[in-house]
Design a protein around this motif. Sequence first.
Motif, mmCIF file in Angstrom:
data_model
loop_
_atom_site.group_PDB
_atom_site.id
_atom_site.type_symbol
_atom_site.label_atom_id
_atom_site.label_comp_id
_atom_site.label_asym_id
_atom_site.label_seq_id
_atom_site.Cartn_x
_atom_site.Cartn_y
_atom_site.Cartn_z
ATOM 1 N N LEU A 89 -9.348 8.051 -5.806
ATOM 2 C CA LEU A 89 -9.181 7.785 -4.375
ATOM 3 C C LEU A 89 -9.291 6.299 -4.070
ATOM 4 O O LEU A 89 -8.534 5.768 -3.260
ATOM 5 C CB LEU A 89 -10.208 8.569 -3.565
ATOM 6 C CG LEU A 89 -10.034 10.080 -3.569
ATOM 7 C CD1 LEU A 89 -11.167 10.737 -2.797
ATOM 8 C CD2 LEU A 89 -8.690 10.492 -2.995
ATOM 9 N N VAL A 90 -10.226 5.618 -4.718
ATOM 10 C CA VAL A 90 -10.356 4.172 -4.514
ATOM 11 C C VAL A 90 -9.047 3.480 -4.893
ATOM 12 O O VAL A 90 -8.524 2.655 -4.136
ATOM 13 C CB VAL A 90 -11.530 3.593 -5.335
ATOM 14 C CG1 VAL A 90 -11.503 2.075 -5.322
ATOM 15 C CG2 VAL A 90 -12.863 4.100 -4.800
ATOM 16 N N ASP A 91 -8.503 3.831 -6.044
ATOM 17 C CA ASP A 91 -7.254 3.218 -6.501
ATOM 18 C C ASP A 91 -6.103 3.528 -5.539
ATOM 19 O O ASP A 91 -5.307 2.651 -5.209
ATOM 20 C CB ASP A 91 -6.902 3.703 -7.910
ATOM 21 C CG ASP A 91 -7.918 3.253 -8.956
ATOM 22 O OD1 ASP A 91 -8.697 2.313 -8.686
ATOM 23 O OD2 ASP A 91 -7.938 3.869 -10.049
ATOM 24 N N LEU A 92 -6.023 4.769 -5.076
ATOM 25 C CA LEU A 92 -4.942 5.194 -4.194
ATOM 26 C C LEU A 92 -5.006 4.493 -2.838
ATOM 27 O O LEU A 92 -4.010 3.969 -2.343
ATOM 28 C CB LEU A 92 -5.007 6.718 -4.016
ATOM 29 C CG LEU A 92 -3.910 7.378 -3.204
ATOM 30 C CD1 LEU A 92 -2.560 7.219 -3.897
ATOM 31 C CD2 LEU A 92 -4.226 8.853 -3.014
ATOM 32 N N PHE A 93 -6.195 4.449 -2.238
ATOM 33 C CA PHE A 93 -6.335 3.887 -0.895
ATOM 34 C C PHE A 93 -6.399 2.363 -0.901
ATOM 35 O O PHE A 93 -6.151 1.735 0.127
ATOM 36 C CB PHE A 93 -7.570 4.484 -0.199
ATOM 37 C CG PHE A 93 -7.323 5.855 0.368
ATOM 38 C CD1 PHE A 93 -7.045 6.031 1.713
ATOM 39 C CD2 PHE A 93 -7.355 6.974 -0.451
ATOM 40 C CE1 PHE A 93 -6.809 7.290 2.239
ATOM 41 C CE2 PHE A 93 -7.122 8.236 0.053
ATOM 42 C CZ PHE A 93 -6.843 8.399 1.406
ATOM 43 N N SER A 94 -6.700 1.752 -2.037
ATOM 44 C CA SER A 94 -6.767 0.291 -2.119
ATOM 45 C C SER A 94 -5.429 -0.380 -1.833
ATOM 46 O O SER A 94 -5.385 -1.551 -1.469
ATOM 47 C CB SER A 94 -7.258 -0.140 -3.498
ATOM 48 O OG SER A 94 -8.607 0.178 -3.656
ATOM 49 N N GLU A 95 -4.360 0.356 -1.987
ATOM 50 C CA GLU A 95 -3.026 -0.173 -1.688
ATOM 51 C C GLU A 95 -2.908 -0.570 -0.217
ATOM 52 O O GLU A 95 -2.087 -1.398 0.154
ATOM 53 C CB GLU A 95 -1.977 0.891 -2.032
ATOM 54 C CG GLU A 95 -0.565 0.463 -1.810
ATOM 55 C CD GLU A 95 0.435 1.544 -2.188
ATOM 56 O OE1 GLU A 95 1.534 1.530 -1.600
ATOM 57 O OE2 GLU A 95 0.128 2.383 -3.045
ATOM 58 N N PHE A 96 -3.764 0.007 0.649
ATOM 59 C CA PHE A 96 -3.663 -0.219 2.087
ATOM 60 C C PHE A 96 -4.776 -1.091 2.634
ATOM 61 O O PHE A 96 -4.832 -1.336 3.831
ATOM 62 C CB PHE A 96 -3.645 1.134 2.808
ATOM 63 C CG PHE A 96 -2.549 2.010 2.292
ATOM 64 C CD1 PHE A 96 -1.235 1.798 2.668
ATOM 65 C CD2 PHE A 96 -2.827 2.995 1.359
ATOM 66 C CE1 PHE A 96 -0.213 2.576 2.148
ATOM 67 C CE2 PHE A 96 -1.812 3.783 0.840
ATOM 68 C CZ PHE A 96 -0.500 3.564 1.234
ATOM 69 N N ALA A 132 -3.153 3.778 5.971
ATOM 70 C CA ALA A 132 -3.374 4.777 4.925
ATOM 71 C C ALA A 132 -3.030 6.177 5.427
ATOM 72 O O ALA A 132 -2.395 6.966 4.714
ATOM 73 C CB ALA A 132 -4.820 4.725 4.442
ATOM 74 N N ILE A 133 -3.407 6.490 6.669
ATOM 75 C CA ILE A 133 -3.079 7.803 7.250
ATOM 76 C C ILE A 133 -1.566 7.979 7.303
ATOM 77 O O ILE A 133 -1.022 9.001 6.876
ATOM 78 C CB ILE A 133 -3.690 7.953 8.658
ATOM 79 C CG1 ILE A 133 -5.215 8.044 8.569
ATOM 80 C CG2 ILE A 133 -3.121 9.173 9.368
ATOM 81 C CD1 ILE A 133 -5.921 7.959 9.914
ATOM 82 N N GLU A 134 -0.869 6.964 7.829
ATOM 83 C CA GLU A 134 0.587 7.060 8.002
ATOM 84 C C GLU A 134 1.313 7.203 6.672
ATOM 85 O O GLU A 134 2.294 7.949 6.577
ATOM 86 C CB GLU A 134 1.097 5.840 8.759
ATOM 87 C CG GLU A 134 0.669 5.831 10.213
ATOM 88 C CD GLU A 134 0.994 4.524 10.924
ATOM 89 O OE1 GLU A 134 1.683 3.659 10.335
ATOM 90 O OE2 GLU A 134 0.540 4.362 12.072
ATOM 91 N N LYS A 135 0.866 6.505 5.651
ATOM 92 C CA LYS A 135 1.581 6.499 4.370
ATOM 93 C C LYS A 135 1.164 7.630 3.429
ATOM 94 O O LYS A 135 1.974 8.076 2.608
ATOM 95 C CB LYS A 135 1.379 5.157 3.654
ATOM 96 C CG LYS A 135 1.885 3.975 4.417
ATOM 97 C CD LYS A 135 3.377 3.968 4.504
ATOM 98 C CE LYS A 135 3.853 2.706 5.198
ATOM 99 N NZ LYS A 135 5.271 2.659 5.398
ATOM 100 N N LEU A 136 -0.090 8.094 3.508
ATOM 101 C CA LEU A 136 -0.574 9.065 2.521
ATOM 102 C C LEU A 136 -0.628 10.506 3.017
ATOM 103 O O LEU A 136 -0.598 11.430 2.199
ATOM 104 C CB LEU A 136 -1.964 8.650 2.025
ATOM 105 C CG LEU A 136 -2.011 7.372 1.197
ATOM 106 C CD1 LEU A 136 -3.453 7.005 0.870
ATOM 107 C CD2 LEU A 136 -1.194 7.529 -0.079
#
Length: 112
Positions: A19-26, A60-64
Amino acid sequence: MGKKLYVGNLSYSLDDQYLVDLFSEFGTVESARIVTDRDSGRSKGFAFVEMSSDSEAQAAIEKLNGTDQQGRAMNVSEAKPMAPRENRGGFGGGGNRNNSRGGGFGGGRPRY
């Protein structure tokens, strides 16, 4: 202060670091915690992620939200405040307020 997000419908094989890796993009991830069962330690299929700003959280909400993560459509939304818990009773705690006999061990039946 950051914005806390609820992340649901997660694959049980995911971990906090995923999750850290995934959300760090934003943006900056302040914390990421998958909720686990107290007894078994297994994932309950949802998590909370805290982003450092409201704009990062919104991105993050909009993209994930709705994206496929290991075969499941992940739900991402703003976390709602936790509702206060009522006393659930227990052994002799009298959890049912309408029953003056207390609770826990079959209350009210005659003993033989």
